[in-house]
Scaffold this motif. Structure first.
Motif, PDB file in Angstrom:
ATOM      1  N   ILE A 190       0.826  -1.214   0.000  1.00 20.91           N
ATOM      2  CA  ILE A 190       0.000   0.000   0.000  1.00 20.91           C
ATOM      3  C   ILE A 190       0.855   1.257   0.000  1.00 20.91           C
ATOM      4  CG2 ILE A 190      -0.244   0.038   2.521  1.00 20.91           C
ATOM      5  CD1 ILE A 190      -3.068   0.910   0.070  1.00 20.91           C
ATOM      6  N   HIS A 191       2.038   1.185   0.632  1.00 16.74           N
ATOM      7  CA  HIS A 191       2.926   2.357   0.661  1.00 16.74           C
ATOM      8  C   HIS A 191       3.441   2.714  -0.728  1.00 16.74           C
ATOM      9  CE1 HIS A 191       4.005   1.661   5.202  1.00 16.74           C
ATOM     10  NE2 HIS A 191       2.737   1.958   4.991  1.00 16.74           N
ATOM     11  N   HIS A 192       3.662   1.717  -1.575  1.00 18.31           N
ATOM     12  CA  HIS A 192       4.101   1.995  -2.941  1.00 18.31           C
ATOM     13  C   HIS A 192       3.081   2.873  -3.664  1.00 18.31           C
ATOM     14  CE1 HIS A 192       6.437  -2.044  -2.761  1.00 18.31           C
ATOM     15  NE2 HIS A 192       7.248  -1.048  -2.454  1.00 18.31           N
ATOM     16  N   LEU A 193       1.809   2.559  -3.483  1.00 16.09           N
ATOM     17  CA  LEU A 193       0.763   3.306  -4.168  1.00 16.09           C
ATOM     18  C   LEU A 193       0.611   4.709  -3.594  1.00 16.09           C
ATOM     19  CD1 LEU A 193      -2.010   0.585  -4.666  1.00 16.09           C
ATOM     20  CD2 LEU A 193      -0.151   1.249  -6.208  1.00 16.09           C
ATOM     21  N   VAL A 194       0.793   4.846  -2.282  1.00 16.82           N
ATOM     22  CA  VAL A 194       0.709   6.175  -1.669  1.00 16.82           C
ATOM     23  C   VAL A 194       1.825   7.074  -2.190  1.00 16.82           C
ATOM     24  CG1 VAL A 194       0.791   7.475   0.494  1.00 16.82           C
ATOM     25  CG2 VAL A 194      -0.428   5.297   0.414  1.00 16.82           C
ATOM     26  N   VAL A 195       3.039   6.533  -2.259  1.00 17.53           N
ATOM     27  CA  VAL A 195       4.169   7.310  -2.784  1.00 17.53           C
ATOM     28  C   VAL A 195       3.877   7.761  -4.215  1.00 17.53           C
ATOM     29  CG1 VAL A 195       6.584   7.173  -3.520  1.00 17.53           C
ATOM     30  CG2 VAL A 195       5.915   6.289  -1.280  1.00 17.53           C
ATOM     31  N   ARG A 196       3.388   6.851  -5.035  1.00 16.46           N
ATOM     32  CA  ARG A 196       3.088   7.189  -6.430  1.00 16.46           C
ATOM     33  C   ARG A 196       2.013   8.278  -6.496  1.00 16.46           C
ATOM     34  NH1 ARG A 196       1.069   2.572 -10.548  1.00 16.46           N
ATOM     35  NH2 ARG A 196       3.230   1.875 -10.224  1.00 16.46           N
ATOM     36  N   ALA A 197       0.982   8.145  -5.667  1.00 12.95           N
ATOM     37  CA  ALA A 197      -0.105   9.124  -5.685  1.00 12.95           C
ATOM     38  C   ALA A 197       0.379  10.503  -5.266  1.00 12.95           C
ATOM     39  CB  ALA A 197      -1.235   8.662  -4.765  1.00 12.95           C
ATOM     40  N   ILE A 198       1.268  10.569  -4.297  1.00 16.70           N
ATOM     41  CA  ILE A 198       1.809  11.860  -3.856  1.00 16.70           C
ATOM     42  C   ILE A 198       2.628  12.485  -4.976  1.00 16.70           C
ATOM     43  CG2 ILE A 198       3.424  12.974  -2.257  1.00 16.70           C
ATOM     44  CD1 ILE A 198       2.573  10.875  -0.149  1.00 16.70           C
ATOM     45  N   ARG A 199       3.481  11.688  -5.585  1.00 17.55           N
ATOM     46  CA  ARG A 199       4.352  12.205  -6.656  1.00 17.55           C
ATOM     47  C   ARG A 199       3.551  12.673  -7.860  1.00 17.55           C
ATOM     48  NH1 ARG A 199       9.126   7.646  -6.041  1.00 17.55           N
ATOM     49  NH2 ARG A 199      10.438   8.855  -4.605  1.00 17.55           N
ATOM     50  N   GLU A 200       2.443  11.999  -8.134  1.00 17.86           N
ATOM     51  CA  GLU A 200       1.628  12.354  -9.299  1.00 17.86           C
ATOM     52  C   GLU A 200       0.572  13.402  -8.968  1.00 17.86           C
ATOM     53  OE1 GLU A 200       0.065   8.648 -10.674  1.00 17.86           O
ATOM     54  OE2 GLU A 200       1.998   7.945 -11.482  1.00 17.86           O
ATOM     55  N   GLY A 201       0.526  13.841  -7.713  1.00 21.50           N
ATOM     56  CA  GLY A 201      -0.441  14.854  -7.319  1.00 21.50           C
ATOM     57  C   GLY A 201      -1.875  14.367  -7.333  1.00 21.50           C
TER      58      GLY A 201
END
Length: 470
Positions: free
Chosen positions: A328-339
């Motif tokens: 789940i942390h992988h997806l959170v990081v991606r979502a933050i980076r992609e705004g």
């Protein structure tokens, strides 16, 4: 600075209760293991077999020079000062058998059982040993041989049995799973003002159900099933509920349709600590749950040892089937980076947080930088324990140490991370692992009384939930 209060001497009276014979035989049959007629000769034979094939055991027996590096790093020795409760001490018990210095009898079996079940399998010793000896690997092998001979922790055996039979450690039924999910969806509505959308596959009825908030929308046809499966921890449904809300709300925020399969409401895998065949039996649950739904993505929740087993055993199988796997942390990081999500660190207050790595993230799960990246975006102030990343302190409850009878030992082990936090002035410890949270829940009150503090704890997804802005 606070000094550790070491308990000197013999800890041989601290051991997990043994599983009853009937339960052991039941698990052995499930794993395809036949109980030996003579457990003494069997243990000798099997340990020598493992010595011939396992690099860690061979090096520990033949090459270890007793330099003491592992002793200085081992949380079990540092907090008990019992030499047998250390990598060197445990290896010496094994060496006595391999080198035929001692015949296996009841006393030898009792020592093996006691001290190999006091090991946290945290792998800290493996990162400081000049020869790279991984005592945790040896511990897993020895425990496996003991299980084959009929000796295993009652707590671990009962947990594994429940998981294999029901799909989760707590025996939560499909109906109860749905009731809990709708309850917390209602909480999310009241706290965040949004009706989250999610799916539940009720495996006992072979039905895919769609929910909006706490309301059932209806049954969904196969062609409309979501492509992502989310594995949550059974503990999240009762204990770590802020973590559960964080996962549900985040997936809704990024508009990713996801399903929870009631046959696999668990991220833990106690087989990792008990026997490889049991670990693989549990791993098959995750594989079957994803394939049954025709999933294209598998998302794993917050659990350290569970993630290690999932990443190394389950993920390769799913990836070969075309199913992408993520923590789940992988997806959170991606979502933050992609705004794709909006976060407000102010929502988590002005307190000082301390991030502490779960052992199996930093020493087996390759999940080190992602939680730190998230921390930078969800809280205003946070620090790290000086013993961090690959040298972090274990929570003290890993590897089956959550058994009630082992609480005195668990409290001793926990002082290491606790003192790290209070000496830094931290007010809240962040440990994104179900096992860590279960441990902290059981010892934090007593440690706070002992030290006159009011430390609190939680996971990373707890903080994501509070910071999420819809």
């Amino acid at each position: 600075m606070h000094k550790l209060e070491f308990r000197l001497g013999d800890t041989s009276n601290l051991k997990p209760l043994k599983a009853p014979e009937g339960l052991v035989v039941k698990l052995q049959k499930k794993a395809g293991i036949e109980s030996p007629a003579d457990k003494y000769s069997y243990v000798e034979k099997r340990l020598r077999e493992e010595y011939g094939r396992n690099r860690n055991i061979k090096i520990a027996v033949d090459t270890c020079v007793h330099c003491g590096a592992c002793i200085d790093a081992c949380p079990t020795y540092l907090t008990t000062k019992d030499l047998r409760n250390s990598p060197v001490g445990r290896a010496e018990l094994l060496r006595d058998i391999i080198k035929r210095r001692k015949k296996v009898n009841d006393d030898v079996l009792e020592l093996l059982y006691t001290y190999y079940w006091q090991c946290l399998t945290c792998r800290r010793c493996g990162y400081v040993c000049p020869f790279g000896i991984d005592q945790a690997d040896i511990t897993r092998v020895v425990r496996g041989v003991l299980f084959e001979a009929g000796l295993v922790s009652r707590y671990a055996a009962m947990t594994i049995d429940k998981h294999i039979d029901t799909g989760n450690n707590m025996g939560i039924t499909p109906a109860a799973t749905i009731n809990i999910l709708t309850y917390f969806a209602n909480e999310i509505k009241s706290e965040k003002g949004v009706d989250i959308e999610y799916y539940v596959y009720r495996h006992d009825q072979k039905k895919m159900l769609k929910f909006k908030g706490a309301e059932l929308v209806g049954e969904v046809e196969r062609s409309q099933w979501p492509e992502a499966i989310m594995y949550v921890s059974s503990a999240d449904l009762f204990l770590n509920t802020e973590t559960l809300k964080g996962c549900l709300a985040f997936l809704h925020a990024i508009k990713l349709p996801f399903v929870i399969n009631t046959r696999s409401v668990e991220v833990a895998n106690f087989g990792l600590w008990t026997h490889e065949k049991l670990m693989k039996l549990i791993a098959q649950h995750y594989i079957d749950a994803a394939k049954e739904l025709g999933a294209k993505m598998a998302i794993f929740g917050e659990c350290g040892h569970g993630w290690r087993a999932f990443k190394n055993v389950v993920a390769p199988v799913l990836e070969r089937e075309g199913i992408k796997t993520y923590h789940i942390h992988h997806l959170v990081v991606r979502a933050i980076r992609e705004g794709r999500i909006k976060l407000n660190p102010e929502a988590n207050g002005d307190i000082l947080y301390m991030y502490q790595d779960p052992c199996q993230y930093s020493r087996g799960g390759d999940l080190i930088d992602e939680p730190r990246f998230i921390m930078n975006h969800v809280v205003k102030k946070w620090v790290e324990c000086p013993q961090n990343r690959q040298l972090n302190w274990c929570c003290g409850g890993q590897a089956g140490m959550l058994a009630d009878e082992l609480k005195p030992l668990r409290l001793q082990y926990a002082k290491l991370w606790y003192e790290c936090a209070i000496n830094a002035g931290a007010q809240h410890v962040v440990r994104p692992c179900s096992m860590c949270k279960g441990t902290l829940n059981g010892v934090i009150e007593e440690l706070n009384k002992m030290y006159g503090k009011s430390l609190t704890f939680g996971g990373v997804m707890d903080l994501v939930y509070k910071a999420l802005v819809f």
